[in-house]
Design an enzyme around this catalytic site. Structure first.
Site, mmCIF file in Angstrom:
data_model
loop_
_atom_site.group_PDB
_atom_site.id
_atom_site.type_symbol
_atom_site.label_atom_id
_atom_site.label_comp_id
_atom_site.label_asym_id
_atom_site.label_seq_id
_atom_site.Cartn_x
_atom_site.Cartn_y
_atom_site.Cartn_z
ATOM 1 N N GLU A 35 0.689 -1.229 -0.208
ATOM 2 C CA GLU A 35 0.041 0.141 -0.021
ATOM 3 C C GLU A 35 1.040 1.406 -0.010
ATOM 4 O OE1 GLU A 35 -2.541 2.642 3.015
ATOM 5 O OE2 GLU A 35 -2.744 0.503 3.206
ATOM 6 N N CYS A 43 -3.885 7.626 4.815
ATOM 7 C CA CYS A 43 -3.563 7.148 3.352
ATOM 8 C C CYS A 43 -4.835 7.199 2.598
ATOM 9 C CB CYS A 43 -3.406 5.779 3.329
ATOM 10 S SG CYS A 43 -1.795 5.310 4.310
#
Length: 516
Positions: free
Chosen positions: A257, A296
Site C-alpha cells: 500500500e 492514506c
C-alpha cells in the site's frame, strides 16, 4: 536517559545493543522512550516464528484461532486507557482521532473473530466445488486453501500504529500464519505496548506474534519462499521491497500500500446549499483534519463543477476557520499535531510544490495554537488550495501532501471529472456526492477500475455512511497503480493472502476423506 523498549523475538523480550532512536512528543518536544533492534539474532527470530508459532497455530482449527483473536480483543480492551495516553504523547492526536486507530483496530479483530468462528473446526478450506476431469464423475479436481507455511512480516507506516498492526494480524493469525511486525520508528511505542500486553497475557502460542522496533535493516533478508510481506508506506520504499531478492528471486508474496491521491467528487446535480453539497463540505473538512490529514485514505483532491467552485471554496474555508489546533490534551483542541517535526518539514515542502500551481483559498498556517509553542510543536493548521486550470496543474494530481492539505479542482462535465479523478493513477478511495442515483451508479462503475473503493454518499445515507476515509473490515482496502496494487481486508477475502491454493485431483472417496 529514557527507557529503551524491548523487542519480542524468538519467544523472549530482548533489548537492542545500540543507543536507540528517541521517540518524542510532537507537541511538547519531550523525549519519551527509545527503540533499537541492533544486535538481534534475526535468523533465530524468524526461525522460531515459523517453527514454533506456525506449528502451534496450524494445529488449531479456524474456530480455535478465532477464539484466540477474541481473547486478544479482551486484553486490548483492558488496557485502552493506556493506549490513549501513548497516542496523545507519541502521535499528538486528540481523543477522537486516537479512537480511529485504537478502537478501529480492536473492532477489526473482533470482526475476524466472529467470521473465523463461522468457518468451523477445520484446518483447511474448500475453494469452490469439485470439478470433473473427464466424462464420468470418477476423477475430480478439488481446490483447497491451506495456511502458508511461513511467517508474515509487516512493515508498517507511522500514522496507524494500532490499526495498522491488527488489520493485518487478524486475518494472518486466523489463517494460521505467525506475525512479525516492524512498526514505523517514530510511533512504535503504541505497537510495542499492545504486543507486550498480549504477550504478557499469554493468550497466543509462543512465536505467534513478535515485534521488532527500530531499524528494519536485515528483516527482508530473512524472508524465505513461503513467507509473506505486507508493507504500508512510500512508493520509493515499496520499490525497494519489490526489487529485494526475497521478492524478485525467492517469490515471497508481497502486499503493497503506497501513495494515494484520493478524490471527492460532487456531481452536477448538487447545487450550493443542497444536502449533497453540504455533505461534501462536511466530509472534506473531516478528512482534512482527522489525524491532521495523516491518513492514506484522506481526501487530497476535491472535484466540483466549475460553476460551484467559488461557493465550495467559501463553504469549506468557513468550516476550516473554526478548527482549533494545538495540544491534544486541551479539550478545546479539535486537531492535534503531525507525528514529528520531520513530518512537518515534509508537509511544508509539499505545500511549496503545490503552491506553484495552485492558489491558497484558506490558510490555517498562521492560526494561533492552543497550549502549544509554535517553535516546538509539529502543528500546522489546515490549508485549502485551489487549481482553476485542472488540466495543466499536473502537480496537483502527482504530489500527495501527507497532512491537513487538500486542493479544490473545477471540472467542465462528468466525463472531465472522472478523467481528473483517474489522473491519480490509481487510488485507495474516491467518494461521490449527489442525489441522482443513475448518475452516481454510472460514475461509481467508471471509477472502480482505478480505485480500490468507491464511497457513494446521497442525502438518504447522511447519517449511515461510514465515511470517505474510514476503512471498514468488510470492504477492500488497497488500490491499483500508484496506490500499490495491494488488497487487504474485504472480509474473509483477506485470508487468501495467507493461504496457498492447491488442486487435489482424486476420486470422490479420497476427496471426501480430506476431512473438510
Amino acid at each position: 536517559m529514557t527507557e529503551l523498549l524491548p523487542n519480542y523475538a524468538a519467544g523472549r523480550w530482548q533489548t537492542g545493543q545500540g543507543p536507540g532512536a528517541v521517540l518524542q512528543d510532537p507537541v511538547l518536544g519531550h523525549d519519551l522512550v527509545r527503540v533499537d533492534a541492533t544486535g538481534l539474532d534475526l535468523p533465530e527470530a524468524f526461525r522460531f516464528a515459523r517453527e514454533q508459532g506456525g506449528s502451534a497455530l496450524r494445529a488449531l482449527t479456524y474456530r480455535q484461532r478465532a477464539a484466540l483473536l477474541g481473547a486478544v480483543v479482551k486484553v486490548l480492551q483492558t488496557h485502552r486507557d493506556a493506549y490513549y495516553e501513548i497516542a496523545t504523547a507519541n502521535s499528538g492526536t486528540v481523543k477522537n482521532d486516537s479512537a480511529v486507530d485504537i478502537d478501529g483496530g480492536i473492532f477489526t479483530l473482533g470482526q475476524y473473530a466472529k467470521w473465523g468462528d463461522a468457518l468451523g473446526d477445520v484446518r483447511a478450506l474448500r475453494d469452490g466445488d469439485a470439478a470433473r476431469l473427464g466424462k464420468e464423475p470418477v476423477f475430480l479436481s478439488q481446490h483447497l486453501q491451506v495456511p502458508a507455511r511461513g511467517v508474515a512480516l509487516f512493515i508498517n507506516a507511522f500514522n496507524f500504529p494500532a490499526w495498522g498492526l491488527w488489520e493485518k494480524a487478524a486475518p494472518a493469525l486466523l489463517s494460521g500464519v505467525p506475525v512479525i511486525v516492524k512498526p514505523a520508528t517514530s510511533t512504535a511505542w503504541l505497537t510495542q505496548r499492545m504486543v507486550r500486553d498480549v504477550v504478557d497475557a499469554g493468550v497466543l502460542p509462543a512465536g505467534a506474534l513478535s515485534v521488532i522496533a527500530g531499524s528494519s535493516a536485515g528483516l527482508m533478508d530473512q524472508l524465505a519462499p513461503f513467507d509473506v510481506v505486507s508493507f504500508t508506506g512510500s512508493a520509493d520504499t515499496a520499490g525497494i521491497i519489490r526489487a529485494h531478492p526475497a521478492v524478485a528471486r525467492r517469490s515471497v508474496r508481497a502486499n503493497i500500500e503506497a501513495d494515494s491521491l484520493n478524490s471527492a467528487l460532487l456531481l452536477p446535480d448538487a447545487a450550493p446549499g443542497s444536502d449533497a453539497f453540504n455533505l461534501l463540505v462536511r466530509e472534506v473538512v473531516r478528512e482534512m483534519t482527522v489525524k491532521s490529514g495523516q491518513k492514506c485514505t484522506a481526501i487530497r483532491r476535491i472535484l466540483v463543477p466549475a460553476g460551484v467552485y467559488g461557493a465550495a471554496a467559501e463553504a469549506i474555508g468557513a468550516k476550516l476557520a473554526g478548527v482549533t489546533v494545538g495540544n491534544p490534551r486541551n479539550d478545546g483542541v479539535r486537531m492535534g499535531s503531525l507525528v514529528s517535526t520531520a513530518q512537518l518539514h515534509a508537509v511544508r515542502e509539499g505545500l511549496a510544490q503545490l503552491r506553484a500551481h495552485a492558489d491558497i483559498l484558506h490558510d490555517g498556517r498562521q492560526a494561533q495554537l492552543v497550549d502549544a509553542d509554535p517553535a516546538v510543536a509539529a502543528c500546522i493548521g489546515p490549508v485549502l488550495l485551489g487549481a482553476r486550470d485542472a488540466d495543466t496543474a499536473a502537480v496537483v494530481h502527482d504530489v500527495e501532501v501527507f497532512g491537513p492539505v487538500a486542493t479544490l479542482v473545477p471540472y467542465r462535465d462528468v466525463d472531465h471529472a472522472l478523467a481528473l479523478a483517474q489522473r491519480g493513477q490509481g487510488s485507495l478511495v474516491a467518494s461521490l456526492y449527489g442525489a441522482d442515483e443513475a448518475a452516481l451508479g454510472h460514475a461509481a462503475v467508471q471509477l472502480a477500475a482505478s480505485h480500490g473503493r468507491v464511497h457513494v454518499v446521497t442525502p438518504d445515507v447522511a447519517q449511515a455512511h461510514t465515511g470517505h476515509g474510514n476503512v471498514m473490515p468488510m470492504s477492500l482496502h488497497g488500490g491499483p497503480g500508484r496506490a500499490g496494487g495491494g488488497a487487504e481486508l474485504a472480509g474473509l477475502r483477506a485470508l487468501g493472502f495467507y493461504h496457498q491454493r492447491s488442486a487435489v485431483q482424486a476420486s470422490p472417496g479420497v476427496l471426501a476423506a480430506l476431512g473438510l
